[in-house]
Design an enzyme around this catalytic site. Structure first.
Site, PDB file in Angstrom:
ATOM      1  N   HIS A  18       0.825  -1.199   0.000  1.00 45.94           N
ATOM      2  CA  HIS A  18       0.000   0.000   0.000  1.00 45.94           C
ATOM      3  C   HIS A  18       0.864   1.256   0.000  1.00 45.94           C
ATOM      4  O   HIS A  18       2.091   1.180  -0.092  1.00 45.94           O
ATOM      5  CB  HIS A  18      -1.009  -0.020   1.158  1.00 45.94           C
ATOM      6  CG  HIS A  18      -0.394  -0.073   2.533  1.00 45.94           C
ATOM      7  ND1 HIS A  18       0.328   0.964   3.076  1.00 45.94           N
ATOM      8  CD2 HIS A  18      -0.410  -1.062   3.467  1.00 45.94           C
ATOM      9  CE1 HIS A  18       0.722   0.637   4.290  1.00 45.94           C
ATOM     10  NE2 HIS A  18       0.298  -0.593   4.556  1.00 45.94           N
ATOM     11  N   HIS A  21       3.910   1.483   2.354  1.00 43.62           N
ATOM     12  CA  HIS A  21       5.088   0.739   1.904  1.00 43.62           C
ATOM     13  C   HIS A  21       5.792   1.508   0.782  1.00 43.62           C
ATOM     14  O   HIS A  21       7.013   1.591   0.723  1.00 43.62           O
ATOM     15  CB  HIS A  21       4.688  -0.633   1.362  1.00 43.62           C
ATOM     16  CG  HIS A  21       3.975  -1.522   2.339  1.00 43.62           C
ATOM     17  ND1 HIS A  21       2.681  -1.953   2.140  1.00 43.62           N
ATOM     18  CD2 HIS A  21       4.360  -2.070   3.512  1.00 43.62           C
ATOM     19  CE1 HIS A  21       2.316  -2.734   3.151  1.00 43.62           C
ATOM     20  NE2 HIS A  21       3.325  -2.808   4.005  1.00 43.62           N
ATOM     21  N   CYS A 126      -4.293 -13.304  23.998  1.00 39.86           N
ATOM     22  CA  CYS A 126      -5.619 -13.199  23.391  1.00 39.86           C
ATOM     23  C   CYS A 126      -5.650 -14.102  22.171  1.00 39.86           C
ATOM     24  O   CYS A 126      -4.860 -13.915  21.247  1.00 39.86           O
ATOM     25  CB  CYS A 126      -5.932 -11.764  22.973  1.00 39.86           C
ATOM     26  SG  CYS A 126      -7.432 -11.642  21.954  1.00 39.86           S
ATOM     27  N   CYS A 129      -6.348 -12.242  18.853  1.00 40.69           N
ATOM     28  CA  CYS A 129      -5.210 -11.483  18.336  1.00 40.69           C
ATOM     29  C   CYS A 129      -4.030 -12.384  18.017  1.00 40.69           C
ATOM     30  O   CYS A 129      -3.133 -11.988  17.283  1.00 40.69           O
ATOM     31  CB  CYS A 129      -4.702 -10.471  19.368  1.00 40.69           C
ATOM     32  SG  CYS A 129      -5.843  -9.176  19.793  1.00 40.69           S
ATOM     33  N   CYS A 143      -8.793  -8.176  26.525  1.00 38.96           N
ATOM     34  CA  CYS A 143      -7.990  -7.750  25.388  1.00 38.96           C
ATOM     35  C   CYS A 143      -8.453  -6.374  24.904  1.00 38.96           C
ATOM     36  O   CYS A 143      -9.645  -6.172  24.685  1.00 38.96           O
ATOM     37  CB  CYS A 143      -8.119  -8.777  24.267  1.00 38.96           C
ATOM     38  SG  CYS A 143      -7.648  -8.157  22.657  1.00 38.96           S
ATOM     39  N   HIS A 146     -10.102  -6.797  21.224  1.00 35.13           N
ATOM     40  CA  HIS A 146     -11.329  -7.570  21.041  1.00 35.13           C
ATOM     41  C   HIS A 146     -12.275  -7.498  22.234  1.00 35.13           C
ATOM     42  O   HIS A 146     -13.406  -7.969  22.153  1.00 35.13           O
ATOM     43  CB  HIS A 146     -10.997  -9.042  20.761  1.00 35.13           C
ATOM     44  CG  HIS A 146     -10.249  -9.224  19.480  1.00 35.13           C
ATOM     45  ND1 HIS A 146      -8.874  -9.182  19.402  1.00 35.13           N
ATOM     46  CD2 HIS A 146     -10.691  -9.410  18.212  1.00 35.13           C
ATOM     47  CE1 HIS A 146      -8.512  -9.364  18.142  1.00 35.13           C
ATOM     48  NE2 HIS A 146      -9.583  -9.500  17.401  1.00 35.13           N
ATOM     49  N   LYS A 294      -4.212   7.247  10.659  1.00 31.81           N
ATOM     50  CA  LYS A 294      -2.992   6.529  10.331  1.00 31.81           C
ATOM     51  C   LYS A 294      -3.237   5.631   9.121  1.00 31.81           C
ATOM     52  O   LYS A 294      -4.324   5.107   8.933  1.00 31.81           O
ATOM     53  CB  LYS A 294      -2.611   5.687  11.546  1.00 31.81           C
ATOM     54  CG  LYS A 294      -1.516   4.694  11.319  1.00 31.81           C
ATOM     55  CD  LYS A 294      -1.358   3.830  12.565  1.00 31.81           C
ATOM     56  CE  LYS A 294      -0.607   2.566  12.244  1.00 31.81           C
ATOM     57  NZ  LYS A 294      -0.584   1.648  13.380  1.00 31.81           N
ATOM     58  N   LYS A 297      -3.795  -0.869   8.674  1.00 30.61           N
ATOM     59  CA  LYS A 297      -4.913  -1.789   8.592  1.00 30.61           C
ATOM     60  C   LYS A 297      -5.575  -2.035   9.929  1.00 30.61           C
ATOM     61  O   LYS A 297      -6.707  -2.494   9.993  1.00 30.61           O
ATOM     62  CB  LYS A 297      -4.429  -3.133   8.040  1.00 30.61           C
ATOM     63  CG  LYS A 297      -4.735  -3.259   6.568  1.00 30.61           C
ATOM     64  CD  LYS A 297      -4.493  -4.660   6.097  1.00 30.61           C
ATOM     65  CE  LYS A 297      -4.832  -4.747   4.610  1.00 30.61           C
ATOM     66  NZ  LYS A 297      -4.369  -5.992   4.032  1.00 30.61           N
TER      67      LYS A 297
END
Length: 509
Positions: A18, A21, A126, A129, A143, A146, A294, A297
């Site tokens: 993306h 990068h 978690c 995760c 967590c 989540h 930011k 993802k």
RNA sequence: GGGGCCGUAGCUCAGUGGUUAGAGCAGAGGACUCAUAAUCCUUCGGUCGUGGGUUCGAUCCCCACCGGCCCUACCA
């Protein structure tokens, strides 16, 4: 012979390439191209990070072997870089045999030196995760990502004695003030070290998609300890010393600010533990943000734009490779966060590329065609424009060598502005054909020649096209920065009047 | 929770313990017409996040607060 070794981080294959990068990689590429132009022997490394549980899981989900999966996902990065004219000299994949060999040799050395020991790693885990958290990071005991309960897990792992390196690292920082730039990022690293370092677990038993620990077949190295070593793999660490000797002392890692800790604390400590010098320099860059978001993802992203889902290829398709490269390099100072927007790209394109640079080339070609029979003349040796050119070339050179592409391009564009201004004040289009108009245009052509060389790092294709249009033979990339000295335009060459270099983008529709 | 970064003209950003804080873009006016309605010149525009403190003097140093953000064991 001066050398310049520059690296990007290796990118995690589960991500699609993306803009973030691309930002890092384009900067590294421009710096590499600058140093080649400046006569340095240059080695530019990038690649992909391909181990870890998430990769193994993704492969399984796609009904592929991890290797087949990474073959496919790694290729996406090569494709993205091809589309951006990234001139890497080596592309490393952590699943390559050469890398496993290096990781094992490097960590075996640290083990032999007594900095790795067996301990129990426990933490709050978690499942969603697949990640551990420290107690303080939890929200109401759950967590933070989540909101679900975490479980206490423990496994026997090998630990790296990071705690033993605090003083050595601080000393290294003191003796190498330029080790991490910019200074604000350096301060972050130093203050983290001052807080006190804890030993860290560097292996895992729970997965198999990794580099096996040579002295313990039950374990593989944790991905970061595998990944960082890529910078040495490309130099044949453990195989032969010649490339290490040549390149490692001139190493520059370009990284994003979120991985400062790995590159500015762990990595130099690992190097010290293995008995080699830490890298020479870590240049930290900021993030591209959109509306304060930011480029990532993991953003929860309630309705926010996720630029992480914008493929560089989409932007290249819309604006072209060189304009995108220019935007990424020019818009944001390396080291600071920057705003990313389509409006911003269009603004840079129209003002800097179409109006200033493109139009300069077009109007010069037009006047040379109509007033000089299409043949350029050699410039006079000294003039006001020559003086500006000399000082702006020096300014740009200084900026490139200090990892400031933004400043380098800004200086370059001031020279373009000086040429436009030169034309206004002499108004050659009012002159009769003859020596006077030829002299005015010769200076303009000389600036264009110099600018063509100056933009090789940022816009290699455009540089070559401009080179061709002013009648220069060969490849502009084969020039040196030194040939930007005033007076290099030979004269006597046919100037080509071509299509607009950067057709203006209309936004009023 | 702990550590750190940032907050300067409409926008994006530079910058320095000291007379009138800078640039680009956008806006306004003028010039020019070679050129991609481009270019060139001039110009409008900021109580430098808020409140304290240190100082002869702070946008720049210190403290607090507000706002944005990064790290705190695998996405630039």
């Amino acid at each position: 012979m001066a050398r310049f070794y520059i690296t990007t981080p290796i990118f995690y294959v589960n991500d699609a390439p993306h803009v973030g990068h691309a930002y890092c990689t384009v900067n590294a590429d421009a710096l590499a191209r600058f140093h080649r132009l400046d006569g340095d022997e240059t080695f530019f490394l990038t690649g992909t990070d391909e181990h870890g549980q998430k990769v193994a899981d993704a492969a399984e989900k796609n009904d592929m072997s991890p290797q087949a999966w990474t073959d496919q996902t790694s290729q996406r990065f090569r494709d993205a870089w091809d589309g951006l004219d990234i001139s890497y000299d080596d592309f490393i994949r952590t699943t390559e045999p050469r890398h496993a060999t290096t990781v094992q040799a490097f960590l075996q050395k640290i083990y032999d030196n007594g900095f790795i020991y067996k301990g129990t790693y426990e933490g709050l885990y978690c499942v969603s995760c697949e990640d551990y958290f420290v107690a303080d990071a939890l929200v109401d005991g759950n967590c933070p990502v989540h909101g679900r309960p975490v479980t206490h897990m423990a496994e026997e792992n090998w630990f790296f004695r990071l705690s033993a390196f605090g003083d050595q690292l601080l000393e290294y920082y003191q003796q190498h003030p330029q080790f991490t730039t910019p200074d604000t990022k350096r301060n972050e690293a130093v203050s983290f070290i001052r807080e006190g370092l804890k030993d860290i677990s560097i292996t895992r038993t729970s997965l198999s998609w990794g580099v096996p620990v040579p002295w313990d077949s039950e374990q593989v190295f944790y991905v970061w300890y595998d990944a960082l070593v890529n910078y040495l793999t490309a130099l044949d660490y453990g195989q032969s010393t010649s490339r290490m000797d040549e390149w490692w002392p001139r190493s520059h890692h370009l990284i994003g600010k979120e991985i400062i800790r790995f590159h500015c604390v762990w990595w130099p400590a690992m190097c010290l533990a293995a008995g080699i010098e830490p890298p020479a320099h870590v240049q930290v860059h900021g993030w591209l943000l959109v509306g304060g978001q930011k480029l990532s993802k993991t953003m929860a992203g309630e309705g926010s734009v996720r630029l992480s889902e914008i493929a560089p290829s989409a932007l290249v398709g819309e604006f072209g490779t060189d304009p995108l490269r220019y935007y990424l390099l020019r818009e944001t100072a390396l080291g600071n966060d920057g705003d990313f927007s389509i409006e911003g790209i269009i603004a840079r394109y129209n003002t800097d590329l179409a109006n200033n640079l493109g139009n300069l080339v077009a109007r010069v070609a037009a006047v040379v065609t109509s007033k000089c029979d299409g043949i350029g003349a050699a410039p006079v040796a000294t003039s006001a424009l020559a003086t500006s050119a000399t000082s702006l070339v020096a300014e740009a050179h200084d900026a490139w060598t200090t990892f400031a592409p933004q400043r380098a391009l800004e200086a370059t564009w001031r020279l373009i502005g000086a040429a436009n201004s030169h034309l206004e004040s002499h108004a050659p289009w009012k002159m009769e054909p003859g020596a006077e108009v030829a002299a005015v245009m010769a200076e303009a052509l000389e600036v264009i020649r110099i600018v063509a060389i100056m933009i090789v790092p940022a816009m290699p294709t455009t540089a070559q096209e401009i080179w061709r249009r002013i009648g220069m033979a060969g490849s502009v990339a084969d020039e040196t920065w030194g040939s930007t000295s005033w007076g290099g335009y030979p004269g006597g060459h046919a100037v080509i009047k071509g299509e607009a270099l950067f057709p203006r983008i209309r936004t009023d529709a």
